[in-house]
Design a protein around this motif. Structure first.
Motif, PDB file in Angstrom:
ATOM      1  N   ALA A 102       6.001  19.826  -7.137  1.00 51.63           N
ATOM      2  CA  ALA A 102       6.176  20.762  -8.253  1.00 51.63           C
ATOM      3  C   ALA A 102       5.750  22.172  -7.849  1.00 51.63           C
ATOM      4  O   ALA A 102       6.425  23.154  -8.186  1.00 51.63           O
ATOM      5  N   ARG A 103       4.646  22.285  -7.126  1.00 56.15           N
ATOM      6  CA  ARG A 103       4.167  23.594  -6.672  1.00 56.15           C
ATOM      7  C   ARG A 103       5.195  24.235  -5.733  1.00 56.15           C
ATOM      8  O   ARG A 103       5.501  25.427  -5.835  1.00 56.15           O
ATOM      9  N   GLU A 104       5.748  23.454  -4.822  1.00 58.66           N
ATOM     10  CA  GLU A 104       6.748  23.969  -3.884  1.00 58.66           C
ATOM     11  C   GLU A 104       7.997  24.437  -4.617  1.00 58.66           C
ATOM     12  O   GLU A 104       8.541  25.505  -4.322  1.00 58.66           O
ATOM     13  N   ARG A 105       8.441  23.676  -5.594  1.00 62.00           N
ATOM     14  CA  ARG A 105       9.624  24.068  -6.372  1.00 62.00           C
ATOM     15  C   ARG A 105       9.365  25.352  -7.155  1.00 62.00           C
ATOM     16  O   ARG A 105      10.221  26.222  -7.241  1.00 62.00           O
ATOM     17  N   LEU A 106       8.167  25.471  -7.725  1.00 58.14           N
ATOM     18  CA  LEU A 106       7.819  26.673  -8.472  1.00 58.14           C
ATOM     19  C   LEU A 106       7.790  27.893  -7.552  1.00 58.14           C
ATOM     20  O   LEU A 106       8.287  28.959  -7.904  1.00 58.14           O
ATOM     21  N   GLN A 107       7.242  27.731  -6.355  1.00 62.46           N
ATOM     22  CA  GLN A 107       7.200  28.839  -5.397  1.00 62.46           C
ATOM     23  C   GLN A 107       8.606  29.270  -5.001  1.00 62.46           C
ATOM     24  O   GLN A 107       8.892  30.470  -4.889  1.00 62.46           O
ATOM     25  N   LEU A 108       9.507  28.314  -4.814  1.00 59.48           N
ATOM     26  CA  LEU A 108      10.897  28.647  -4.476  1.00 59.48           C
ATOM     27  C   LEU A 108      11.581  29.379  -5.629  1.00 59.48           C
ATOM     28  O   LEU A 108      12.323  30.339  -5.418  1.00 59.48           O
ATOM     29  N   THR A 109      11.320  28.928  -6.842  1.00 59.71           N
ATOM     30  CA  THR A 109      11.920  29.564  -8.016  1.00 59.71           C
ATOM     31  C   THR A 109      11.431  31.002  -8.159  1.00 59.71           C
ATOM     32  O   THR A 109      12.210  31.913  -8.423  1.00 59.71           O
ATOM     33  N   HIS A 147       1.009  13.983  -4.625  1.00 60.55           N
ATOM     34  CA  HIS A 147       2.344  14.126  -4.044  1.00 60.55           C
ATOM     35  C   HIS A 147       3.272  14.829  -5.032  1.00 60.55           C
ATOM     36  O   HIS A 147       3.987  15.760  -4.675  1.00 60.55           O
ATOM     37  N   THR A 148       3.212  14.421  -6.286  1.00 59.49           N
ATOM     38  CA  THR A 148       4.050  15.026  -7.317  1.00 59.49           C
ATOM     39  C   THR A 148       3.647  16.476  -7.552  1.00 59.49           C
ATOM     40  O   THR A 148       4.501  17.350  -7.702  1.00 59.49           O
ATOM     41  N   ALA A 149       2.361  16.742  -7.557  1.00 56.07           N
ATOM     42  CA  ALA A 149       1.884  18.110  -7.771  1.00 56.07           C
ATOM     43  C   ALA A 149       2.323  19.028  -6.636  1.00 56.07           C
ATOM     44  O   ALA A 149       2.710  20.176  -6.871  1.00 56.07           O
ATOM     45  N   MET A 156       0.817  -1.185   0.000  1.00 53.35           N
ATOM     46  CA  MET A 156       0.000   0.000   0.000  1.00 53.35           C
ATOM     47  C   MET A 156       0.871   1.265   0.000  1.00 53.35           C
ATOM     48  O   MET A 156       0.562   2.209  -0.699  1.00 53.35           O
ATOM     49  N   MET A 157       1.969   1.312   0.756  1.00 60.06           N
ATOM     50  CA  MET A 157       2.860   2.475   0.791  1.00 60.06           C
ATOM     51  C   MET A 157       3.499   2.722  -0.567  1.00 60.06           C
ATOM     52  O   MET A 157       3.722   3.866  -0.930  1.00 60.06           O
ATOM     53  N   LEU A 158       3.787   1.676  -1.292  1.00 57.04           N
ATOM     54  CA  LEU A 158       4.428   1.814  -2.595  1.00 57.04           C
ATOM     55  C   LEU A 158       3.549   2.618  -3.543  1.00 57.04           C
ATOM     56  O   LEU A 158       4.034   3.467  -4.285  1.00 57.04           O
ATOM     57  N   PHE A 159       2.253   2.390  -3.523  1.00 57.30           N
ATOM     58  CA  PHE A 159       1.336   3.129  -4.391  1.00 57.30           C
ATOM     59  C   PHE A 159       1.230   4.598  -3.977  1.00 57.30           C
ATOM     60  O   PHE A 159       1.027   5.466  -4.820  1.00 57.30           O
ATOM     61  N   ASN A 160       1.391   4.910  -2.734  1.00 54.52           N
ATOM     62  CA  ASN A 160       1.306   6.295  -2.258  1.00 54.52           C
ATOM     63  C   ASN A 160       2.473   7.150  -2.770  1.00 54.52           C
ATOM     64  O   ASN A 160       2.349   8.359  -2.888  1.00 54.52           O
ATOM     65  N   LEU A 161       3.585   6.520  -3.056  1.00 52.01           N
ATOM     66  CA  LEU A 161       4.754   7.263  -3.538  1.00 52.01           C
ATOM     67  C   LEU A 161       4.535   7.837  -4.927  1.00 52.01           C
ATOM     68  O   LEU A 161       5.146   8.831  -5.311  1.00 52.01           O
ATOM     69  N   PHE A 162       3.670   7.198  -5.707  1.00 54.76           N
ATOM     70  CA  PHE A 162       3.503   7.600  -7.102  1.00 54.76           C
ATOM     71  C   PHE A 162       2.182   8.307  -7.380  1.00 54.76           C
ATOM     72  O   PHE A 162       1.779   8.441  -8.522  1.00 54.76           O
ATOM     73  N   THR A 163       1.548   8.820  -6.390  1.00 54.02           N
ATOM     74  CA  THR A 163       0.280   9.508  -6.609  1.00 54.02           C
ATOM     75  C   THR A 163       0.526  10.900  -7.173  1.00 54.02           C
ATOM     76  O   THR A 163       1.558  11.517  -6.914  1.00 54.02           O
TER      77      THR A 163
END
Length: 88
Positions: free
Chosen positions: A16-23, A11-13, A1-8
């Motif tokens: 990406a949002r955090e990286r964009l805010q830092l940039t 989580h990726t969004a 079950m944890m393995l599937f949570n890594l690829f949701t």
């Protein structure tokens, strides 16, 4: 079950949002720093130009960064035996 949570997607969004805010924040800081350097240059040159004839094309500015310290070097070429402005 944890393995599937890594690829949701959520989580990726979020990452990406955090990286964009830092940039964006970094870009804003750099723009503000650039404006500050331009303002400092203009003000220092204006003060010196009140007393000495200078060629604005001969003004150089350098910003050096090392070990958490920044230095601003302003080079203004003065003519040999520079002319002091007279009061008008």
């Amino acid at each position: 079950m944890m393995l599937f949570n890594l690829f949701t997607r959520s989580h990726t969004a979020a990452i990406a949002r955090e990286r964009l805010q830092l940039t964006i924040a970094h870009a804003r800081i750099e723009m503000d720093r650039s404006r500050l350097i331009d303002t400092l240059r203009d003000e220092v040159v204006a003060v010196i130009a009140k007393h000495v004839v200078i060629d604005l094309d001969k003004v150089q500015i350098r910003v050096a960064r090392r070990e958490g310290v920044q230095s601003l070097d302003l080079g203004i070429e003065l003519p040999a035996g520079f002319n002091r402005k007279t009061a008008a």
